[in-house]
Design a protein around this motif. Structure first.
Motif, PDB file in Angstrom:
ATOM      1  N   PHE A   1      47.706  14.481  47.006  1.00 51.65           N
ATOM      2  CA  PHE A   1      48.893  15.075  46.400  1.00 51.65           C
ATOM      3  C   PHE A   1      49.919  14.053  46.280  1.00 51.65           C
ATOM      4  N   LYS A   2      50.314  13.901  47.623  1.00 59.48           N
ATOM      5  CA  LYS A   2      51.461  13.179  47.792  1.00 59.48           C
ATOM      6  C   LYS A   2      51.410  11.614  47.192  1.00 59.48           C
ATOM      7  N   LYS A   3      50.294  11.107  47.035  1.00 54.42           N
ATOM      8  CA  LYS A   3      50.200   9.899  46.536  1.00 54.42           C
ATOM      9  C   LYS A   3      50.398   9.939  44.914  1.00 54.42           C
ATOM     10  N   LYS A   4      49.838  11.048  44.488  1.00 52.45           N
ATOM     11  CA  LYS A   4      50.029  11.319  42.874  1.00 52.45           C
ATOM     12  C   LYS A   4      51.685  11.623  42.587  1.00 52.45           C
ATOM     13  N   GLU A   5      51.990  12.423  43.618  1.00 56.01           N
ATOM     14  CA  GLU A   5      53.542  12.662  43.203  1.00 56.01           C
ATOM     15  C   GLU A   5      54.362  11.411  43.197  1.00 56.01           C
ATOM     16  N   ALA A   6      54.062  10.561  44.243  1.00 60.13           N
ATOM     17  CA  ALA A   6      54.832   9.234  44.489  1.00 60.13           C
ATOM     18  C   ALA A   6      54.698   8.498  42.987  1.00 60.13           C
ATOM     19  N   LEU A   7      53.640   8.294  42.658  1.00 66.35           N
ATOM     20  CA  LEU A   7      53.042   7.499  41.590  1.00 66.35           C
ATOM     21  C   LEU A   7      53.858   8.044  40.087  1.00 66.35           C
ATOM     22  N   LYS A   8      53.808   9.410  40.196  1.00 61.16           N
ATOM     23  CA  LYS A   8      54.844   9.986  39.047  1.00 61.16           C
ATOM     24  C   LYS A   8      56.253   9.598  39.374  1.00 61.16           C
ATOM     25  N   GLU A   9      56.867   9.580  40.438  1.00 60.72           N
ATOM     26  CA  GLU A   9      58.083   9.267  40.318  1.00 60.72           C
ATOM     27  C   GLU A   9      58.412   7.695  40.232  1.00 60.72           C
TER      28      GLU A   9
ATOM     29  N   LYS B   1      53.165  11.768  28.696  1.00 62.53           N
ATOM     30  CA  LYS B   1      51.824  11.654  28.273  1.00 62.53           C
ATOM     31  C   LYS B   1      51.035  10.281  28.853  1.00 62.53           C
ATOM     32  N   GLY B   2      51.829   9.127  28.342  1.00 59.27           N
ATOM     33  CA  GLY B   2      51.438   7.836  28.587  1.00 59.27           C
ATOM     34  C   GLY B   2      51.352   7.728  30.111  1.00 59.27           C
ATOM     35  N   ARG B   3      52.585   8.035  30.770  1.00 64.86           N
ATOM     36  CA  ARG B   3      52.586   7.755  32.271  1.00 64.86           C
ATOM     37  C   ARG B   3      51.501   8.470  33.296  1.00 64.86           C
ATOM     38  N   LEU B   4      51.190   9.811  32.681  1.00 66.06           N
ATOM     39  CA  LEU B   4      50.077  10.602  33.422  1.00 66.06           C
ATOM     40  C   LEU B   4      48.732   9.884  33.027  1.00 66.06           C
ATOM     41  N   GLU B   5      48.589   9.561  31.951  1.00 64.88           N
ATOM     42  CA  GLU B   5      47.169   8.979  31.578  1.00 64.88           C
ATOM     43  C   GLU B   5      46.888   7.714  32.438  1.00 64.88           C
ATOM     44  N   GLU B   6      48.085   7.083  32.626  1.00 59.77           N
ATOM     45  CA  GLU B   6      48.079   5.421  33.207  1.00 59.77           C
ATOM     46  C   GLU B   6      47.708   6.073  34.811  1.00 59.77           C
ATOM     47  N   ILE B   7      48.242   6.888  35.271  1.00 61.11           N
ATOM     48  CA  ILE B   7      48.175   7.227  36.660  1.00 61.11           C
ATOM     49  C   ILE B   7      46.631   7.794  36.742  1.00 61.11           C
ATOM     50  N   ASP B   8      46.302   8.381  36.096  1.00 58.42           N
ATOM     51  CA  ASP B   8      44.950   8.986  36.178  1.00 58.42           C
ATOM     52  C   ASP B   8      43.834   7.758  36.194  1.00 58.42           C
ATOM     53  N   LYS B   9      44.167   6.748  35.249  1.00 58.76           N
ATOM     54  CA  LYS B   9      43.375   5.677  34.696  1.00 58.76           C
ATOM     55  C   LYS B   9      43.205   4.750  36.227  1.00 58.76           C
ATOM     56  N   LEU B  10      44.446   4.536  36.537  1.00 63.66           N
ATOM     57  CA  LEU B  10      44.220   3.761  37.882  1.00 63.66           C
ATOM     58  C   LEU B  10      44.549   4.340  39.215  1.00 63.66           C
ATOM     59  N   PHE B  11      44.541   5.429  39.617  1.00 65.00           N
ATOM     60  CA  PHE B  11      44.636   6.462  40.721  1.00 65.00           C
ATOM     61  C   PHE B  11      43.723   5.755  41.855  1.00 65.00           C
ATOM     62  N   GLU B  12      42.541   5.571  41.477  1.00 61.98           N
ATOM     63  CA  GLU B  12      41.542   5.197  42.544  1.00 61.98           C
ATOM     64  C   GLU B  12      41.677   3.519  42.721  1.00 61.98           C
TER      65      GLU B  12
ATOM     66  N   VAL C   1      44.586   1.951  43.140  1.00 64.26           N
ATOM     67  CA  VAL C   1      45.957   1.477  43.717  1.00 64.26           C
ATOM     68  C   VAL C   1      46.042   2.255  45.079  1.00 64.26           C
ATOM     69  N   PHE C   2      46.882   1.588  46.010  1.00 71.12           N
ATOM     70  CA  PHE C   2      47.293   2.256  47.063  1.00 71.12           C
ATOM     71  C   PHE C   2      48.920   2.546  46.787  1.00 71.12           C
ATOM     72  N   VAL C   3      49.618   3.564  47.533  1.00 76.71           N
ATOM     73  CA  VAL C   3      50.947   3.737  47.098  1.00 76.71           C
ATOM     74  C   VAL C   3      51.429   3.777  48.774  1.00 76.71           C
ATOM     75  N   LEU C   4      52.570   3.061  48.825  1.00 79.42           N
ATOM     76  CA  LEU C   4      53.265   2.616  49.953  1.00 79.42           C
ATOM     77  C   LEU C   4      54.594   3.610  50.322  1.00 79.42           C
ATOM     78  N   GLU C   5      54.736   4.124  51.613  1.00 75.62           N
ATOM     79  CA  GLU C   5      55.909   4.783  51.428  1.00 75.62           C
ATOM     80  C   GLU C   5      56.940   4.281  52.676  1.00 75.62           C
ATOM     81  N   LEU C   6      58.017   3.613  52.168  1.00 82.76           N
ATOM     82  CA  LEU C   6      58.862   3.304  53.261  1.00 82.76           C
ATOM     83  C   LEU C   6      59.853   4.459  53.824  1.00 82.76           C
TER      84      LEU C   6
END
Length: 164
Positions: free
Chosen positions: A107-115, A126-137, A139-144
């Motif tokens: 959940f946190k990963k998805k929220e960070a990608l949305k940001e 709409k395009g952002r959410l589609e791109e996130i769904d397409k690439l979600f698995e 990519v990694f998301v890093l948090e500093l």
């Protein structure tokens, strides 16, 4: 633990530092790379509540470095204007220091990608959410998590702002 700035008159306030992070479009992440050489890489990012989020591939130099040491810095340059006839540069930049990690929570990963996506494509939800769904698995998301930040600007900019 962190050094005090020598030229305090040129120091940006915390609010000004945050403003630079919020308005910048890219920055440079610095980590301790192979054989203890510094490794600095330009990245897109999103700043949210004293954290900076990045997305990246699931392997590579950056991730190897983070695995070896989670300490890092991230620099954003807000202004870089060369003033040739004065042999100087009018600059403004911010550096954040902290610890970086891979977000494990889905959940946190998805929220960070949305940001991140919202930051670079604010009018295309709409395009952002589609791109996130397409690439979600893929990519990694890093948090500093920022522990310290400092910003500095050219003395000429300080003097210009104090005249207003």
């Amino acid at each position: 633990m962190f050094r005090n700035m020598r030229r305090k008159k040129q120091m940006l306030s915390i609010e000004e530092c945050i403003s630079v992070f919020e308005s910048g479009t890219s920055g440079v992440l610095a980590v301790l790379g192979d054989e203890n050489y510094p490794y600095a890489v330009p990245l897109s990012y999103a700043y949210v509540d004293s954290k900076i989020f990045f997305h990246c591939a699931k392997s590579g130099h950056k991730l190897d470095a983070i695995t070896n040491s989670n300490k890092c810095s991230f620099c954003v340059i807000d202004k870089d204007e060369i003033i040739q006839h004065k042999y100087t540069t009018y600059y403004r930049s911010v550096i954040a220091f902290g610890k970086i990690s891979i977000i494990q929570d889905v959940f946190k990963k998805k929220e960070a990608l949305k940001e991140i996506a919202k930051r670079y494509s604010p009018r295309h939800e709409k395009g952002r959410l589609e791109e996130i769904d397409k690439l979600f698995e893929k990519v990694f998301v890093l948090e500093l998590k920022i522990e310290h930040m400092t910003g500095k600007q050219a003395i000429e900019l300080v003097n210009k702002n104090t005249l207003k």
